[in-house]
Design an enzyme around this catalytic site. Sequence first.
Site, short mmCIF file in Angstrom:
data_model
loop_
_atom_site.label_atom_id
_atom_site.label_comp_id
_atom_site.label_asym_id
_atom_site.label_seq_id
_atom_site.Cartn_x
_atom_site.Cartn_y
_atom_site.Cartn_z
N ALA A 1 -7.26 -2.36 -21.47
CA ALA A 1 -6.63 -2.75 -20.93
C ALA A 1 -7.00 -3.18 -19.51
O ALA A 1 -6.69 -4.32 -18.57
CB ALA A 1 -5.62 -1.90 -20.23
N TYR A 2 -7.82 -2.69 -19.15
CA TYR A 2 -7.89 -3.04 -17.30
C TYR A 2 -8.72 -4.51 -17.52
O TYR A 2 -8.49 -5.12 -16.68
CB TYR A 2 -9.22 -2.31 -17.06
CG TYR A 2 -10.10 -2.67 -15.71
CD1 TYR A 2 -8.81 -1.82 -14.54
CD2 TYR A 2 -10.56 -2.20 -15.35
CE1 TYR A 2 -8.86 -2.14 -12.98
CE2 TYR A 2 -11.48 -2.54 -14.13
CZ TYR A 2 -10.08 -2.69 -12.91
OH TYR A 2 -10.66 -2.75 -11.39
N ASN A 3 -9.80 -4.12 -18.49
CA ASN A 3 -11.13 -5.94 -18.75
C ASN A 3 -9.72 -6.86 -18.92
O ASN A 3 -9.48 -7.74 -17.87
CB ASN A 3 -11.10 -5.72 -19.41
CG ASN A 3 -12.69 -4.48 -19.25
OD1 ASN A 3 -13.99 -4.09 -20.19
ND2 ASN A 3 -13.39 -4.77 -18.03
#
Length: 259
Positions: A158-160
């Site tokens: 999700a961060y990427n």
Amino acid sequence: MGADETGPLAGKRALVTGASRGIGAAIARRFAEQGADVALAARSTGAIDALAEELGELGVRALAVRADMTDRESLRALMERVGHEFGGLDILVNNAGVLPQAKLAEEHDWADWDAAIGLNLSAPWYLACRAKELMGDGGVVVNNASTASYYPSRGLVAYNVSKSAMVMLTRVLALEWARDGVRVVGVAPGKIETDLVQPILRWTEKRGVPVNPMRRVGADHEVADLVAFLVSDRAAYITGVTVPIDGGELLTAGSEPGR
């Protein structure tokens, strides 16, 4: 020492989100030192109240505003207050973000996904659009992305994705707004000495993996110096790019064990 009344940002009005500590606080300090009035936004007020008092002693106007970047009404109220108090805006720094606990992709639930995308991507999109309305004859939006925009990391889907999308958001807004005199740029910090990246630093140290080819962690003031340059007139011909500041991390991205 007071603010530089003839500095490169003298007379500018800036909003920095996630300004309570780390990179956000460092950017706010650098802006004030260079003459800008600064609105500080964060979820809790204690730290930004203290920072606003500190910056006020430099002779600039500093405004602390509590804002929840995950709440749409809070975002609307933030921009309304900044516009009312400052009479407009010249600079927005979308710095607030979240690094979720590492989980494999299939272990994420909707709440994990929505939290990362909402804070790291949706809020910056909304704030940028509202900031443009306050910029009149032109201004600058800075989006704080990450080196995680450029390569995958196990457990950080999700961060990427959110940070990669922020790089594209930067490009699209820069394209759409160039004729209006609004520049949109990004920065992509690597390992910076902040609370946010401590888990990653512990991971690399435990495995004996160098943080980057320069073999040192960056400082928040180094990111602040880059941002201060990008929002100044010295960078007036730069838009649509995201600039890495990473000690060469991207030179070896994907070559570390576990990636």
